[in-house]
Scaffold this motif. Structure first.
Motif, short mmCIF file in Angstrom:
data_model
loop_
_atom_site.label_atom_id
_atom_site.label_comp_id
_atom_site.label_asym_id
_atom_site.label_seq_id
_atom_site.Cartn_x
_atom_site.Cartn_y
_atom_site.Cartn_z
N ASP A 102 -13.08 -15.39 -4.56
CA ASP A 102 -12.28 -14.21 -4.87
C ASP A 102 -10.93 -14.31 -4.18
O ASP A 102 -10.35 -13.32 -3.74
CB ASP A 102 -13.02 -12.92 -4.49
N SER B 105 -2.42 4.13 -12.10
CA SER B 105 -3.15 4.22 -10.83
C SER B 105 -4.65 4.09 -11.03
O SER B 105 -5.36 5.07 -11.24
CB SER B 105 -2.83 5.52 -10.12
N ALA B 106 -5.11 2.87 -10.96
CA ALA B 106 -6.52 2.54 -11.17
C ALA B 106 -7.41 3.38 -10.26
O ALA B 106 -6.97 4.00 -9.31
CB ALA B 106 -6.74 1.06 -10.92
N ASP C 254 -14.08 1.24 -14.50
CA ASP C 254 -13.33 -0.01 -14.50
C ASP C 254 -12.60 -0.18 -13.16
O ASP C 254 -11.41 -0.46 -13.11
CB ASP C 254 -12.32 -0.02 -15.65
N TYR C 255 -13.37 0.01 -12.14
CA TYR C 255 -12.78 -0.02 -10.80
C TYR C 255 -12.46 -1.44 -10.34
O TYR C 255 -13.26 -2.36 -10.49
CB TYR C 255 -13.75 0.62 -9.80
N VAL C 256 -11.29 -1.64 -9.82
CA VAL C 256 -10.88 -2.90 -9.20
C VAL C 256 -10.35 -2.59 -7.81
O VAL C 256 -9.46 -1.76 -7.66
CB VAL C 256 -9.78 -3.60 -10.02
N PRO C 257 -10.89 -3.23 -6.79
CA PRO C 257 -10.44 -2.94 -5.43
C PRO C 257 -8.94 -3.17 -5.28
O PRO C 257 -8.40 -4.12 -5.86
CB PRO C 257 -11.22 -3.95 -4.58
N LEU D 1 0.82 -1.20 0.00
CA LEU D 1 0.00 0.00 0.00
C LEU D 1 0.87 1.26 0.00
O LEU D 1 0.60 2.21 -0.73
CB LEU D 1 -0.91 0.00 1.24
N ILE E 278 -18.77 1.93 -11.07
CA ILE E 278 -17.71 0.92 -11.06
C ILE E 278 -17.42 0.47 -12.48
O ILE E 278 -16.26 0.35 -12.90
CB ILE E 278 -18.13 -0.30 -10.20
N ARG F 237 2.23 2.85 -12.66
CA ARG F 237 1.00 2.47 -13.30
C ARG F 237 0.05 3.65 -13.36
O ARG F 237 0.15 4.57 -12.57
CB ARG F 237 0.36 1.31 -12.56
N ASN G 155 -2.63 -5.32 -9.18
CA ASN G 155 -2.42 -6.26 -8.09
C ASN G 155 -1.17 -7.11 -8.24
O ASN G 155 -0.87 -7.93 -7.37
CB ASN G 155 -3.65 -7.16 -7.93
N ARG H 179 -6.07 -4.64 -3.64
CA ARG H 179 -5.92 -5.77 -2.74
C ARG H 179 -5.13 -5.42 -1.49
O ARG H 179 -5.46 -5.86 -0.39
CB ARG H 179 -5.24 -6.90 -3.49
N ALA H 180 -4.10 -4.65 -1.65
CA ALA H 180 -3.24 -4.33 -0.52
C ALA H 180 -4.02 -3.54 0.54
O ALA H 180 -4.01 -3.88 1.72
CB ALA H 180 -2.03 -3.52 -0.98
N ALA H 181 -4.71 -2.53 0.08
CA ALA H 181 -5.47 -1.70 1.02
C ALA H 181 -6.55 -2.53 1.69
O ALA H 181 -6.78 -2.43 2.91
CB ALA H 181 -6.10 -0.52 0.28
#
Lengths: 341, 341
Positions: free
Chosen positions: B104, B10-11, B54-57, A64, B50, B8, A128, B59-61
């Motif tokens: 998931d 940054s999604a 094209d939102y993707v959670p 993060l 979303i 990146r 990711n 993972r780290a956060a």
DNA sequence: TTGTACGCGTTATCAC
DNA sequence: GTGATAACGCGTACAA
């Protein structure tokens, strides 16, 4: 035991290490990430504290903050359900794993079967993973392109639809094809046929090209070019077809572009009373387990699959480290003389 | 392309989705994780946002906040370098992957070779995965115990050193052994020998037990019990040994505890002029590719390896979800009659 | 049903 | 060389 979900003993944190070592979080962080620019005293104290507390950095928090995941995706294209089980890919994975183990990256496995590219792709393009490896031989779906646009990517094997921007690691299939053919020529054979792989696969195409080239350099022409689809059955059928189509003049040697096809061919020839290598010599490609699974042992061309896996990873890690490696890395093959040629 | 490291695009983040949908971060979060307790209007708006962004959670956060990694480790014990390449394990991995794809979770691959347990173990016990799968057949190193203490773990196959607290998914090898033996008995055979696997492997032991039990139930005794080490060579040697040791009275049937050994036995028998199944019937176990790789096709017992992989994952996911599944999950085998018995 | 505010463990950017 | 402090993106009481 039986820790419920999320009920872990909550490993030590930087904070605790810092307190134990009598320094600040920042110093601990510096020690963990390189140890540069810290006094020997502090360094020793922190290291001791880490050891005592059995501290392991929390990957999530680290990702993060640093915006790096330290994860690499291994993507197995959807149409390759028999990916595992194929010794060739098995060796590549072993190599990838070996190389990645030496780094502090983690390997995420994605078998993109029955997934229309969407879920896996979204995950990969969602930031990711730091990079990706695609091991494939005949797919070049659009989802690969989307991955390549999002993260550094390295192909195992020359991609079916090459692009300048792509990076890949491949064995020198052309040279390998030449090697096999040269071996046959050197043994005195002149009526040399080949059982080629499917035209859609770069490896098959390259081996065929090597075959043709070496023959041409020797002033010879192919006795025949059959297609065996990279399967044992295909190899067998091709060998039989070879015999029927040329009743008068048989080939005296066959280059099969894979051991599986070579094995099928040898069996088929034996079934109709043709001796190998006395009547017809046969040479395969791959040096896979089937080469020595039964007699006669196949003479073949060994491709360094494990090394290829290592190289794939090395190229990717180099890119992640900001280096600019070659776009194409080509590995040498090696002749393995055994019984069939 | 060629995104440098960490560079990146940054999604999208929850924040942006929230703004786009005209709601707060929390609402977006709720929609993403279950969608319960949100008004239809808000739900629709968020879903649309979303989609558009094209939102993707991240993972780290997510992991950091929820204290769950949503990652599962697949651990391949160190002494299993040929893990991949073995169709049995290949099928298991395929099953694991299939099941995990529907969740998931993400699969992290650890081949713990040349690593003295330390690095991998530290990673796993450091809270970087939510659970682990160990697929092994004869190792039960201490590092496995340490993993089991840190995270929920499920074994593929009964662990060599079983403990009450362990969870595992196995095929019913005893019943499978009985099935094979029963098939031989039903065919009228009475002098039935077996080529067993190594005594160190639970699967081999169980199949032998099934063999003995079914024979006993029929009032018969084993003609002989050879050991074949689960290899083709071992199977061949055992078959030959069987013939030599009993020159007077041959067995009329052989139960080989693996297809590889069965194939070796069939080849060896053929090499000395013994016909299969006319002179001696042979039945294998596994229904692996070698069963139909050449004639005669092996009669065998199919174990549902892919299903086993799925079940392993299901048990683990159940544990992660807080459920209390059975410690032992046993899958049925199935007789596959073909040519050799 | 919805929003506010805080904390998760780490790295990075500053001053000191 | 070292230490505060602000992000990083998200989940989740708690309050509204």
């Amino acid at each position: 035991m039986t820790a419920g979900r999320g009920t872990r003993p909550s490993a030590a944190t930087v904070e605790q290490v810092a307190e134990r070592a009598g320094v600040s979080r920042s110093t601990v962080s510096r020690v963990v990430n390189g140890g540069s620019r810290v006094s020997p005293a502090a360094l020793a104290a922190v290291r001791a504290a880490i050891e005592e507390l059995d501290y392991v950095p929390n990957r999530a928090a680290r990702s993060l903050a640093s915006r790096q995941t330290h994860a690499i995706a291994l993507v197995v294209p959807e149409d390759t359900n028999r990916f595992f089980g194929d010794p060739f890919f098995a060796a590549i994975v072993a190599g990838i794993n070996a190389a990645i183990t030496d780094s502090d990256y983690v390997l995420n496995l994605f078998i993109a079967s029955n997934d229309p590219g969407s879920k896996t792709t979204r995950y990969l393009t969602g930031g990711n993973v730091d990079g990706a490896i695609v091991v494939s031989h005949h797919t070049a779906d659009t989802f690969v392109n989307r991955i390549a646009e999002a993260v550094p990517l390295v192909f195992g094997g020359r991609p079916a639809v090459p692009r300048d921007a792509y990076y890949y690691v491949d064995v020198d299939n052309v040279a390998g094809g030449r090697l096999a053919t040269r071996h046959l020529i050197d043994a005195g054979h002149r009526r040399i046929a080949t059982i080629a792989g499917p035209g859609t696969m770069p490896a098959g195409e390259d081996r065929l090209l090597g075959f043709r080239s070496e023959l041409a350099d020797a002033g010879l022409e192919p006795f025949a070019v059959e297609s065996g689809g990279f399967t044992a059955e295909g190899g067998a059928a091709a060998a039989l077809h070879l015999l029927q189509e040329h009743p008068g003049a048989r080939p005296d040697a066959i280059f099969a572009a894979s051991d599986l096809m070579a094995r099928g061919a040898v069996r088929a020839l034996a079934s109709v009373g043709v001796r190998v290598p006395e009547d017809i010599a046969v040479i395969g490609f791959d040096d896979s387990p089937v080469a020595v699974a039964e007699r006669p042992y196949l003479t073949t061309v060994r491709q360094p699959s494990r090394r290829q896996g290592e190289a794939i990873t090395e190229v990717l890690l180099a890119r992640l480290a900001g280096a600019e490696p070659q776009h194409a890395t080509i590995l040498d093959c090696e002749l393995v003389p055994r019984e069939t040629a």
